[in-house]
Design a protein around this motif. Structure first.
Motif, mmCIF file in Angstrom:
data_model
loop_
_atom_site.group_PDB
_atom_site.id
_atom_site.type_symbol
_atom_site.label_atom_id
_atom_site.label_comp_id
_atom_site.label_asym_id
_atom_site.label_seq_id
_atom_site.Cartn_x
_atom_site.Cartn_y
_atom_site.Cartn_z
ATOM 1 N N ALA A 196 0.985 -1.249 -0.085
ATOM 2 C CA ALA A 196 0.002 -0.005 -0.132
ATOM 3 C C ALA A 196 0.819 1.346 -0.094
ATOM 4 C CB ALA A 196 -0.854 -0.087 1.060
ATOM 5 N N ALA A 197 1.839 1.237 0.706
ATOM 6 C CA ALA A 197 2.940 2.303 0.760
ATOM 7 C C ALA A 197 3.483 2.494 -0.652
ATOM 8 C CB ALA A 197 3.961 2.005 1.740
ATOM 9 N N GLY A 198 4.074 1.512 -1.447
ATOM 10 C CA GLY A 198 4.130 1.413 -2.841
ATOM 11 C C GLY A 198 2.981 2.297 -3.579
ATOM 12 N N LEU A 199 1.990 2.101 -3.508
ATOM 13 C CA LEU A 199 0.737 2.578 -4.311
ATOM 14 C C LEU A 199 0.669 4.115 -4.089
ATOM 15 C CD1 LEU A 199 -1.912 -0.175 -4.082
ATOM 16 C CD2 LEU A 199 -0.488 0.445 -5.973
ATOM 17 N N PHE A 200 0.981 4.479 -2.768
ATOM 18 C CA PHE A 200 1.020 5.893 -2.425
ATOM 19 C C PHE A 200 2.146 6.508 -2.951
ATOM 20 C CE2 PHE A 200 -1.549 4.994 1.700
ATOM 21 C CZ PHE A 200 -2.398 5.724 1.092
ATOM 22 N N VAL A 201 3.339 5.980 -3.240
ATOM 23 C CA VAL A 201 4.368 6.456 -3.750
ATOM 24 C C VAL A 201 4.183 6.628 -5.285
ATOM 25 C CG1 VAL A 201 6.854 6.349 -4.453
ATOM 26 C CG2 VAL A 201 6.242 5.617 -2.184
ATOM 27 N N LEU A 202 3.514 5.637 -5.889
ATOM 28 C CA LEU A 202 3.116 6.040 -7.410
ATOM 29 C C LEU A 202 2.313 6.984 -7.747
ATOM 30 C CD1 LEU A 202 2.727 2.508 -8.393
ATOM 31 C CD2 LEU A 202 4.416 3.583 -8.864
ATOM 32 N N ILE A 203 1.288 7.676 -6.659
ATOM 33 C CA ILE A 203 0.424 8.517 -6.872
ATOM 34 C C ILE A 203 1.272 10.013 -6.356
ATOM 35 C CG2 ILE A 203 -1.504 7.240 -6.838
ATOM 36 C CD1 ILE A 203 -2.321 8.166 -4.099
ATOM 37 N N GLY A 204 2.433 10.019 -5.955
ATOM 38 C CA GLY A 204 3.119 11.166 -5.270
ATOM 39 C C GLY A 204 2.651 11.500 -4.040
ATOM 40 N N ALA A 205 2.266 10.729 -2.909
ATOM 41 C CA ALA A 205 2.048 11.028 -1.887
ATOM 42 C C ALA A 205 3.041 10.187 -0.906
ATOM 43 C CB ALA A 205 0.685 10.480 -1.328
ATOM 44 N N GLU A 206 4.231 10.516 -1.140
ATOM 45 C CA GLU A 206 5.312 10.058 -0.335
ATOM 46 C C GLU A 206 5.209 10.306 1.293
ATOM 47 O OE1 GLU A 206 6.322 14.117 -0.908
ATOM 48 O OE2 GLU A 206 5.582 12.755 -2.239
ATOM 49 N N PHE A 207 4.467 11.111 1.672
ATOM 50 C CA PHE A 207 4.335 11.500 3.103
ATOM 51 C C PHE A 207 3.464 10.395 3.474
ATOM 52 C CE2 PHE A 207 2.158 13.135 6.604
ATOM 53 C CZ PHE A 207 3.235 13.476 7.566
ATOM 54 N N GLU A 234 12.735 6.158 -19.158
ATOM 55 C CA GLU A 234 11.271 6.731 -19.036
ATOM 56 C C GLU A 234 10.610 6.864 -17.779
ATOM 57 O OE1 GLU A 234 11.376 2.123 -19.979
ATOM 58 O OE2 GLU A 234 12.643 3.839 -20.691
ATOM 59 N N VAL A 235 11.162 6.064 -16.940
ATOM 60 C CA VAL A 235 10.906 6.159 -15.611
ATOM 61 C C VAL A 235 10.992 7.464 -14.964
ATOM 62 C CG1 VAL A 235 11.186 5.415 -13.297
ATOM 63 C CG2 VAL A 235 11.291 3.784 -15.010
ATOM 64 N N GLY A 236 11.943 8.400 -15.173
ATOM 65 C CA GLY A 236 12.064 9.616 -14.876
ATOM 66 C C GLY A 236 11.008 10.584 -15.282
ATOM 67 N N GLU A 237 10.582 10.311 -16.791
ATOM 68 C CA GLU A 237 9.659 11.131 -17.367
ATOM 69 C C GLU A 237 8.233 10.728 -16.782
ATOM 70 O OE1 GLU A 237 9.827 10.048 -21.420
ATOM 71 O OE2 GLU A 237 11.754 10.831 -21.709
ATOM 72 N N ALA A 238 7.911 9.397 -16.315
ATOM 73 C CA ALA A 238 6.731 9.002 -15.784
ATOM 74 C C ALA A 238 6.451 9.637 -14.390
ATOM 75 C CB ALA A 238 6.558 7.490 -15.606
ATOM 76 N N VAL A 239 7.775 9.913 -13.774
ATOM 77 C CA VAL A 239 7.459 10.374 -12.288
ATOM 78 C C VAL A 239 7.290 11.937 -12.571
ATOM 79 C CG1 VAL A 239 8.664 10.977 -10.144
ATOM 80 C CG2 VAL A 239 9.041 8.628 -11.181
ATOM 81 N N ALA A 240 7.960 12.170 -13.350
ATOM 82 C CA ALA A 240 7.797 14.001 -13.888
ATOM 83 C C ALA A 240 6.368 14.249 -14.047
ATOM 84 C CB ALA A 240 9.045 14.317 -14.849
ATOM 85 N N ARG A 241 5.710 13.446 -14.757
ATOM 86 C CA ARG A 241 4.204 13.674 -14.930
ATOM 87 C C ARG A 241 3.343 13.338 -13.868
ATOM 88 N NH1 ARG A 241 5.707 10.995 -20.043
ATOM 89 N NH2 ARG A 241 5.215 9.126 -19.273
ATOM 90 N N VAL A 242 3.777 12.848 -12.736
ATOM 91 C CA VAL A 242 2.819 12.977 -11.647
ATOM 92 C C VAL A 242 2.636 14.397 -11.277
ATOM 93 C CG1 VAL A 242 2.881 11.954 -9.238
ATOM 94 C CG2 VAL A 242 3.955 10.577 -10.842
ATOM 95 N N PRO A 243 1.367 14.473 -10.882
ATOM 96 C CA PRO A 243 0.935 15.779 -10.436
ATOM 97 C C PRO A 243 1.586 16.278 -9.203
ATOM 98 C CG PRO A 243 -1.018 14.371 -10.109
ATOM 99 C CD PRO A 243 0.196 13.750 -10.862
ATOM 100 N N MET A 244 2.576 17.413 -9.344
ATOM 101 C CA MET A 244 3.178 17.515 -8.031
ATOM 102 C C MET A 244 3.013 19.328 -8.057
ATOM 103 S SD MET A 244 4.809 15.354 -6.535
ATOM 104 C CE MET A 244 5.950 15.978 -5.617
#
Length: 205
Positions: A42-53, A118-128
């Motif tokens: 579940a923590a991994g899923l939170f990281v994927l949506i940009g909710a690292e906290f 492409e992982v960096g590009e995918a992470v960059a597209r996460v709404p921040m």
């Protein structure tokens, strides 16, 4: 985006499978191990949506709370700890399997970040949030302590009552153990504490 989708399905599938095993496992030790695995995914899923906290809070708070919960389960079920230690090799396969799954997931995430550009590009597209705005941690704190402050305090009281109740349920009075009663010591009189003997000279008591 493909890598992010694969990670999502991997974390989600492992989390659902481990959640099913939590309620279907007969051994409480196995259930706790599966629950920890579900929290990590579940923590991994939170990281994927940009909710690292939220991911870090899930790992630090809930996994730590599970250890305390397991301690209370052992105490309330009156499990023989010596017998549990003797059967340590029994739980080694299931513990090793869960540890191997976590290791594979961590290696996959780290490998994708290092080897796949492409992982960096995918992470960059996460709404921040933009740099001039607040971070998600600060925004979460503002919402909790303004709009939901009373509910937040109420949940804290519920957790406090639950903790006190668990301690009371696991408190046992053992027979044959002498305990200090301060009130009885203070109320004791001089005649109860000492006894004066008139010993003749040259003889013992």
């Amino acid at each position: 985006m493909i890598v992010q989708t694969l990670c999502f399905y991997l974390f989600a599938a492992v989390m659902v499978a481990s959640a099913v095993m939590v309620i279907s496992a007969r051994n409480p030790v196995h259930s706790v191990l599966y629950l920890i695995l579900a929290f990590f995914n579940a923590a991994g899923l939170f990281v994927l949506i940009g909710a690292e906290f939220l991911a870090m809070i899930l790992v630090v708070v809930y996994v730590g709370a599970v250890a305390v919960l397991f301690l209370f389960v052992v105490m309330m079920l009156d499990v023989n700890v010596a017998e549990l230690r003797q059967g340590f090799l029994q739980y080694l396969p299931i513990g090793g399997l869960i540890g191997l799954i976590l290791l594979v997931e961590l290696v996959m995430v780290a490998g994708f970040v290092i080897t796949a550009p492409e992982v960096g590009e995918a992470v960059a597209r996460v709404p921040m949030p933009p740099p001039e705005q607040v971070t998600n941690t600060e925004a979460l704190g503002r919402v909790l302590y303004t709009d939901y402050v009373y509910l937040f305090q109420a949940s804290g009281l519920v957790l406090l009552v639950a903790m006190i109740g668990a301690i009371v349920l696991t408190l046992r009075q053992r027979e044959g153990v002498r305990r200090q009663v301060i009130a009885a010591q203070i109320a004791r009189k001089r005649s109860e504490a000492i006894e004066v003997k008139d010993v003749p000279s040259g003889s013992g008591i």
